[in-house]
Write an enzyme that holds these catalytic residues in place. Sequence first.
Site, PDB file in Angstrom:
ATOM      1  N   HIS A  11       0.797  -1.223   0.000  1.00 47.61           N
ATOM      2  CA  HIS A  11       0.000   0.000   0.000  1.00 47.61           C
ATOM      3  C   HIS A  11       0.834   1.280   0.000  1.00 47.61           C
ATOM      4  CE1 HIS A  11      -2.278  -3.274   1.985  1.00 47.61           C
ATOM      5  NE2 HIS A  11      -3.228  -2.857   1.169  1.00 47.61           N
ATOM      6  N   ARG A  21      -1.950  11.606  14.723  1.00 48.20           N
ATOM      7  CA  ARG A  21      -3.173  11.717  13.909  1.00 48.20           C
ATOM      8  C   ARG A  21      -3.747  13.116  14.055  1.00 48.20           C
ATOM      9  NH1 ARG A  21      -8.114  11.320  11.865  1.00 48.20           N
ATOM     10  NH2 ARG A  21      -9.957  11.172  13.226  1.00 48.20           N
ATOM     11  N   ILE A  22      -4.057  13.738  12.932  1.00 47.22           N
ATOM     12  CA  ILE A  22      -4.725  15.038  12.928  1.00 47.22           C
ATOM     13  C   ILE A  22      -5.993  14.886  12.100  1.00 47.22           C
ATOM     14  CG2 ILE A  22      -2.769  16.554  13.394  1.00 47.22           C
ATOM     15  CD1 ILE A  22      -2.316  16.823  10.434  1.00 47.22           C
ATOM     16  N   MET A  75     -13.147   7.849  14.096  1.00 47.27           N
ATOM     17  CA  MET A  75     -13.233   6.517  13.501  1.00 47.27           C
ATOM     18  C   MET A  75     -11.917   5.748  13.433  1.00 47.27           C
ATOM     19  SD  MET A  75     -15.995   7.121  10.409  1.00 47.27           S
ATOM     20  CE  MET A  75     -16.300   5.356  10.236  1.00 47.27           C
ATOM     21  N   SER A  98     -15.564  19.093  14.407  1.00 41.98           N
ATOM     22  CA  SER A  98     -16.205  19.515  13.156  1.00 41.98           C
ATOM     23  C   SER A  98     -17.721  19.483  13.233  1.00 41.98           C
ATOM     24  CB  SER A  98     -15.750  18.617  12.001  1.00 41.98           C
ATOM     25  OG  SER A  98     -16.116  17.263  12.258  1.00 41.98           O
ATOM     26  N   ASP A  99     -18.256  18.785  14.248  1.00 41.43           N
ATOM     27  CA  ASP A  99     -19.704  18.634  14.389  1.00 41.43           C
ATOM     28  C   ASP A  99     -20.071  18.615  15.870  1.00 41.43           C
ATOM     29  OD1 ASP A  99     -20.548  17.437  11.456  1.00 41.43           O
ATOM     30  OD2 ASP A  99     -18.612  16.661  12.114  1.00 41.43           O
TER      31      ASP A  99
END
Length: 236
Positions: free
Chosen positions: A5, A88-89, A181, A204-205
Amino acid sequence: MATPHINAKDGAFAETVLMPGDPLRAQLIAETFLEGAELVTNVRNVFGYTGTYKGKRLSVMAHGMGIPSASIYTTELIKDYGVKNIIRIGSCGAVTPDIKLRELFVAMGASTDSKVNRMRFNDHDYAAIADYTLLRTVVDTAAEQGKKVTVGNVFSADLFYGVQPNMLDVLSKLQVNVIEMELAGIYSVAAQYGARAVGILTVSDIIPTGEATSAEERQTSFRDMMEVALDAAIKL
């Protein structure tokens, strides 16, 4: 050597990799913040770049959506390319309205409805947590920049659509602050292979109220998160 990958050459990645979910956000970060940014992998249009930031060699690469995708890329980066630190961002949805839109959130622990960690841990529950040194570095860096962060727990969901009835109440009661997630998988992969990981997210929500940022804003803005992650990364 290339993996199934990632088609980068040996040594193509820095020891610290910033990982957004969105390949276009990875491209934006590389082109905006990194000097001499070079595209080192592009399999399946999942872009990875290496360059320098304030004199420090850093990489940025997308991990896609969900625990399976993120686990593939973090595993190959750590095992095959010698990556030591994953930051992680990304974005997250707040479980309760006391956490505000666009607020920065640092993930201390990650619960999940996925079975992947039970598969790794002989069918027992695994405590997927951030590396403390990375977490402290991110929090301290945000403070130096005068940026407010909330440190708490995330729920890494397998489903984007179809939250179970009353799940928000359960999460709130157990002090799980936001939903995303990937981090339950990223944290366990890092632990399994002897690397370190932390997640810094932008809200974001607001799930209970329906407030939300646009897809364009999630891709192109959230600059506070990027600046904190980058300035933390050069201290590692």
